[in-house]
Write an enzyme that holds these catalytic residues in place. Sequence first.
Site, PDB file in Angstrom:
ATOM      1  N   HIS A   1       0.847  -1.194   0.000  1.00  0.00           N
ATOM      2  CA  HIS A   1       0.000   0.000   0.000  1.00  0.00           C
ATOM      3  C   HIS A   1       0.885   1.248   0.000  1.00  0.00           C
ATOM      4  O   HIS A   1       1.704   1.427   0.894  1.00  0.00           O
ATOM      5  CB  HIS A   1      -0.918   0.015   1.224  1.00  0.00           C
TER       6      HIS A   1
ATOM      7  N   TYR B   1      -9.528   5.804   7.049  1.00  0.00           N
ATOM      8  CA  TYR B   1      -9.761   6.120   8.462  1.00  0.00           C
ATOM      9  C   TYR B   1     -10.726   7.297   8.504  1.00  0.00           C
ATOM     10  O   TYR B   1     -10.429   8.364   7.952  1.00  0.00           O
ATOM     11  CB  TYR B   1      -8.462   6.536   9.151  1.00  0.00           C
TER      12      TYR B   1
ATOM     13  N   PRO C   1      -5.167   0.696  18.148  1.00  0.00           N
ATOM     14  CA  PRO C   1      -4.881   0.209  16.794  1.00  0.00           C
ATOM     15  C   PRO C   1      -5.004   1.284  15.704  1.00  0.00           C
ATOM     16  O   PRO C   1      -4.688   1.030  14.548  1.00  0.00           O
ATOM     17  CB  PRO C   1      -5.924  -0.887  16.591  1.00  0.00           C
TER      18      PRO C   1
ATOM     19  N   LYS D   1       0.283   0.200  14.785  1.00  0.00           N
ATOM     20  CA  LYS D   1       1.659   0.094  15.273  1.00  0.00           C
ATOM     21  C   LYS D   1       1.931  -1.128  16.139  1.00  0.00           C
ATOM     22  O   LYS D   1       3.100  -1.430  16.422  1.00  0.00           O
ATOM     23  CB  LYS D   1       1.997   1.361  16.079  1.00  0.00           C
TER      24      LYS D   1
ATOM     25  N   TYR E   1       3.330   6.849   9.758  1.00  0.00           N
ATOM     26  CA  TYR E   1       2.539   5.676   9.371  1.00  0.00           C
ATOM     27  C   TYR E   1       3.442   4.563   8.811  1.00  0.00           C
ATOM     28  O   TYR E   1       3.237   3.394   9.115  1.00  0.00           O
ATOM     29  CB  TYR E   1       1.481   6.067   8.330  1.00  0.00           C
TER      30      TYR E   1
END
Length: 393
Positions: free
Chosen positions: A72, A201, A293, A297, A384
């Site tokens: 991704h 998200y 979550p 991580k 990220y």
Amino acid sequence: MKTQVAIIGAGPSGLLLGRLLELQGIDNIIIEAKSPDYVLSRIRAGVLEEGTQNLMREAQVGDRMDREGHVHDGFALSFLGREERIDVKGLTGGKSVMVYGQTEVTKDLMQARSESGGLTIYDADDVTPHDFYSDKPSVTYKKDGQLHTIECEYIAGCDGFHGVARKSVPTDAIKLFERVYPFGWLGVLSRTPPVSHELIYANHERGFALCSMRSDMMSRYYVQCSLDEKVEEWSDQRFWDELRLRLPAHTASSLVTGDSIEKSIAPLRSFVAEPMQFGRMYLVGDAAHIVPPTGAKGLNLAASDVYTLYHIMRKRYKEGRLDLLTKYSEICLRRIWKAERFSWWMTSILHKFSDDPFNQRIQEAELDYYTSSVAGRTTIAENYVGLPYEVVE
Ligand code: APR
Ligand code: PHB
């Protein structure tokens, strides 16, 4: 029994550490409280940073990950009815993440250990670390009514948040930092095509939502829920309706729904234990820290702890570097706290904490501000994909 490193816990931390040590000829035994099937039954996220991917490859268990994992290059933050893509690859000079379920990571590590003949003792009761402040530590456990003792040189507590290792440390020798969030995540797994090829998200005044996946025909979705709710109160239809309400219209309209094959509610917490080493016992992964979550991580922090302890042990046994043995905790905590911050930040700007409309506006402004500049997007992207590992030297 005798070994060089006794590893408590056969989750990702214990299995990855055991595999890496084994490949260096460093003898280790893993002692696990549950059965192999139980360990594999846990549904967990799998967004792998490059550091985690590279460690899997170094452990010679990366082939299936490289074949079946999905790379991704970005993900989306949705708010105010819009989706802002974070171009992770473009903003980090080419870094990306890989979506490959934690269950698959565990399967690959378990298979490698089974093939190598590395000793893993499953269904061990009353596992207990002993004398870790001495130079003759040991681990005892009961099995088939017999008490067994493993004499070792070091103990790795890879036994998760509810494990025995951290709880065996004298209370005056450890400091705990914790934040429990006033909501949970209701997660659903469904054999449906993901609504998007990348993760979404979502911030919404009704609450947080997340669109993720396990494969092209296996989707993973979450909606924030209150902690006093029960899974039984959420029919599939109610879940899909709520998820649609929290997504931008164009995304909601393309959502493919189906029967849930797994549905569960998980609490969210931030947690860190300091220090992470006590004499000859080292805490690794969830045994030492937990992240909400939202930043993906958890597994990645476990991997960077393993990286650090593996290199310290390798230099200890191969080069006689005893000086590094006391450096583990400080090295790990520098990276852990930065990941705790990112996970807390993502959680704080995406979830509904109260009905106060001021909070919602501030969250929307924060998301609008961070996504409206290269600097803001870069800070999200570099966290990220994972901050760099500290080299052990
Ligand atoms: N004795 C032996 N084994 C134990 C004990 C004990 N007293 N207590 C727990 N265990 C085992 C558990 O059964 C589990 O298999 O230790 C293992 C710990 O595994 P995890 O909880 O998965 O922790 P870790 O290996 O650090 O992996 C971290 O898992 O929880 C997720 O989000 C987290 O992705 C992250 C990853
Ligand atoms: C998941 O796919 O379960 C998942 C992905 C990313 C997260 C959390 C969970 O941040």
